[in-house]
Design an enzyme around this catalytic site. Sequence first.
Site, PDB file in Angstrom:
ATOM      1  N   SER A 679       0.802  -1.227   0.000  1.00 53.61           N
ATOM      2  CA  SER A 679       0.000   0.000   0.000  1.00 53.61           C
ATOM      3  C   SER A 679       0.837   1.281   0.000  1.00 53.61           C
ATOM      4  O   SER A 679       0.291   2.381  -0.047  1.00 53.61           O
ATOM      5  CB  SER A 679      -0.983  -0.008   1.180  1.00 53.61           C
ATOM      6  N   LYS A 722      -6.005   3.555   9.232  1.00 46.36           N
ATOM      7  CA  LYS A 722      -5.056   4.480   8.623  1.00 46.36           C
ATOM      8  C   LYS A 722      -5.546   5.925   8.753  1.00 46.36           C
ATOM      9  O   LYS A 722      -4.785   6.836   9.058  1.00 46.36           O
ATOM     10  CB  LYS A 722      -4.856   4.135   7.151  1.00 46.36           C
TER      11      LYS A 722
END
Length: 784
Positions: A679, A722
Site C-alpha cells: 500500500s 489508517k
Amino acid sequence: MVSKQTKGRRFPLLPLRGLLVYPSMVLHLDVGREKSVKALEKAMVEDNLILLCSQSEVNIEEPGQDDIFRVGTVANVRQMLKLPNGTIRVLVEGVERAEIIHYTDNEEFYEVMARELPEQPDDDPESDALMRTVLSQFEHYITLSKKVTPETLAAVSDIEEPGRLADVITSHLVLKIKDKQEILETIDVRKRLEKLLDILGNEREVLELERKINQRVKKQMEKTQKEYYLREQMKAIQKELGDKEGRAGEAEELRAQAEEKDLPERVKEKIDKEIDRLEKMPASSAEGGVIRNYVEMLLSLPWNDWTEDDLDIAKAEQVLDEDHYGLDKPKERVLEYLAVQKLVKSLKGPILCLVGPPGVGKTSLARSIARSLNRKFVRISLGGVRDEAEIRGHRRTYVGAMPGRIIQGMKTAGSLNPVFLLDEIDKMASDFRGDPSAALLEVLDPEQNNTFSDHFVEIPFDLSNVMFVTTANAVHNIPRPLLDRMEMLYIPGYTELEKLQIASRYLLPKQKKNHGLEDGQLVIEEGTLLSVIREYTRESGVRNLEQQVAALCRKAAKQIVSGEKETVSISPGDIKDYLGTAKYRYGMVELEDQIGTVTGLAWTEVGGDTLLIEVTVLPGSGKLILTGQLGDVMKESAQAAFSYTRSKAEEFGIPSDFYEKNDIHIHIPEGAIPKDGPSAGITIATALVSALTKRQVSKDVAMTGEITLRGRVLPIGGLKEKSLAAHRAGYKKILLPKDNERDLKEIPESVKNDVEFVPVSHMDQVLHHALVAKIADQAVQSLQ
Ligand code: ADP
C-alpha cells in the site's frame, strides 16, 4: 447277591440311623427309641443276637418296613449300660450278614425272620491282586484325606480275608449310607472289592479337587493377611519416625474431601484407586507426592459445579454500556448472540473472536459478557504457546508434569460453564513439539469438546458448556481451521474524540476509585485529557492513556496524603509537572513542504500509523538502494514505482537517462520496525517524482494505495485505522484509492470534519494533489 431262599430264623431288629455295622466291627451304640430298647431286651433274654439294619432316611422316627434296608448284620450284644438320660449304651460286635425274609407280627418291637449270609472263602490270586490295589488306593486316599489316621492303614494292612478288608476299609470312608449299604449287600467278595475300588477312585478325585480349592483359598487368605500385617508394620514404622500421620492420614484426608464433593462415578472410581495406591507408599517416596498432587488436582476441578445463567437481554445491555463507551457494533453482536442463546437454551453458537489492536477493550469486553451472563470469567494467554502440551498437559510420568492451560483455567473458574477468554490466538506458534492449534481445535469443537482429554488428568473433561471467546490483533496469522470456527468481531481503534470520552467517563473515574480519591479531590480539565492523548500517547487503543491517567491519580494522591494540597486540579499547563515533558509532538506533519519526502499510511497489528518515505538522488551508476527493513512485497512495490517513474520521465521533464548516472536511495525511517505490504506504492512513486523533479510535496497530505506499472491506483485494506492515524498526526488531506471510497462510511464523523478525503484512481491525480511547487528548472538541469 441276595438269595431268594426262605429258610431262616427269628431275630429282634434294631433299625440304625445314619450308621451301618459290618461283620467283625465292634462299636458302641446309643439306643433311645422304645421299640429298639424292647428289641435289645428281647435279645438279651435269648442268645444276645440282634439284627442291625440301617434306615434309608435318617430322620424317620418310626420307620416302616420299606424304610429299612433288607440286608443288615447280625450282631452280638456284649454289654448294656443305662445312661442317666434314659438311653441305653450297648457294645455290639458284628457277626455276619443276614437278609430279612419277612417281618413277624410283633407290636412291641421289630421282629423279623432272617437268613444269614455267611462269607464265602476266596483264595483266588485275582482277589489277592485286587486286595493290593485296594490297599494302595486306600493309602493314597489317606494322604489326601485328613480324616483317616495313618495308623488305620497299618491295622488294615494286616487283614487277610478279602471280604473283611473291603468291609473294614469301607467303614473308615466318609460315604453316604446308600453307598455303604451297597458294599454290605454285595455278597460276592471279588465284586465287593471292585466296587470299593470304584468308590475309592471317585473319592480320590473329589479330594484332589477339594485340596486345590483349599490351596487357592489359603493363598488368598495369606495374601490379605500379609498385606494387613505389612500395612500395620508400616504404620508403626512411620510412627517411630515421627511421621505421625504418614500416608494413611493423608489418604484419610483425601478420602474425606472426595466424600464431600459431588463427583461423577468414573472420577470417583479413579480417585479411590489412586488413594489406595497412595496409602501403600512410604511417606518419603516421591511417587506418593505425585499421586497426592494428582488426586488434589482431580478434586479441585469443577466436575459438577455450575452457575445459574442470567439471560436477561436488557440487563446484559446495561452491563455492557456500564463498562464500555461506544463499541456499538460489537456490543450489538454480543446481544444478538445472547438473544439466540436464550431462544435455543444453550450456549453453542459460533465462537466469537474479537479482533483489534491492543488496548481497545477486547479483554474487558469479554469480562463484561461474563458479568452480564452472571458467569465466572477466566482468561489464558496463548501468546508464545508453541507446544501442544501447554494446551493438553503432560503425561503424569513426566517429572513436574502439570495439566494444560485449559484445565488449569477450568480449575480457576470453579464452574463448568464459565466465559473462557483465549487471548492472542494469533500469537500461537507451532514447532517440532506439536501443533497447539490442533489441540485448540478440539477444545473449540462442540462435537468433541464434551470429552476433552488432558494428558495429565486422563479422565475426559466436559467443556461443552463453556462459552469460549477469543481475541486476536490480526486475522491473517490465525490458522485457517481455527479461523473457520470463529466469527470475527472487529474493534478498529478509537478516534481522539472517542478517547476523550473514554478517558473522562470511564478511565478517570475507574482510576480515581483505584487510588482512593474522592470526587472533589482531583479535578482534571477536559483540555488536560486532550493534551495527554495528543502528547503523551500514540496508540490505537487506550492502554497507555489509562496508564497516564493512573499516573496523574497516583501523583495527586501523593500530594494529598503528604499534606501538600487538599484538592488537586490539573490544567493543560500543569501536565509537565506530573508526567514530565511531552513524549510526542502533536501532529507528525512537517513544518514546511519538503522535496522527496512523502507521508504514507500503514496498517499494522497495533493499529494504523503514519509512514514517512524519503528519496534521495545521488550521483552514481543507476543503483536502486532500499533501506529501512522492507519486506519483499514492499520492495517489489518500490520497484514498480521506480519503473513507473522511469516510463514517465519524459512527461515529467526528467532526463530519460537519469537512472544511468544516478543512484536512487529510498529509505523508510524507524528502521527497527519491519514493514511490508503493497500500500505504500503511490507514496514511493510520489517521493521519487518529487526528488527527481525537485518539486515540493504538500506537508498536509498523507496517502495510501497500491500502484501498477501504468500508474493505476489499486485498493488497500485498513482504511479506517489508517485514517485515524493520519487524523491523530494532524494531516488535513488523505488520498485514497477510488475503490476504497465505499469504506468511507466507516470513518467517524469527527474525523471527516477535520480531514478531506480525496479518492484517486491514477497517479496523475495523486501528483496533482500532492505536489505543490513548480519544477525547479535549474535543479532538473543539475541532474543531467
Ligand atoms: P485489549 O484486550 O484489547 O488489549 P483491554 O481490554 O486490556 O484491551 O483494555 C485496556 C483498558 O482500556 C481496560 O482497562 C479497558 O477497560 C479500557 N477500555 C478499552 N476500551 C474501552 C471502552 N470502549 N470503554 C471504556 N473502557 C475501555
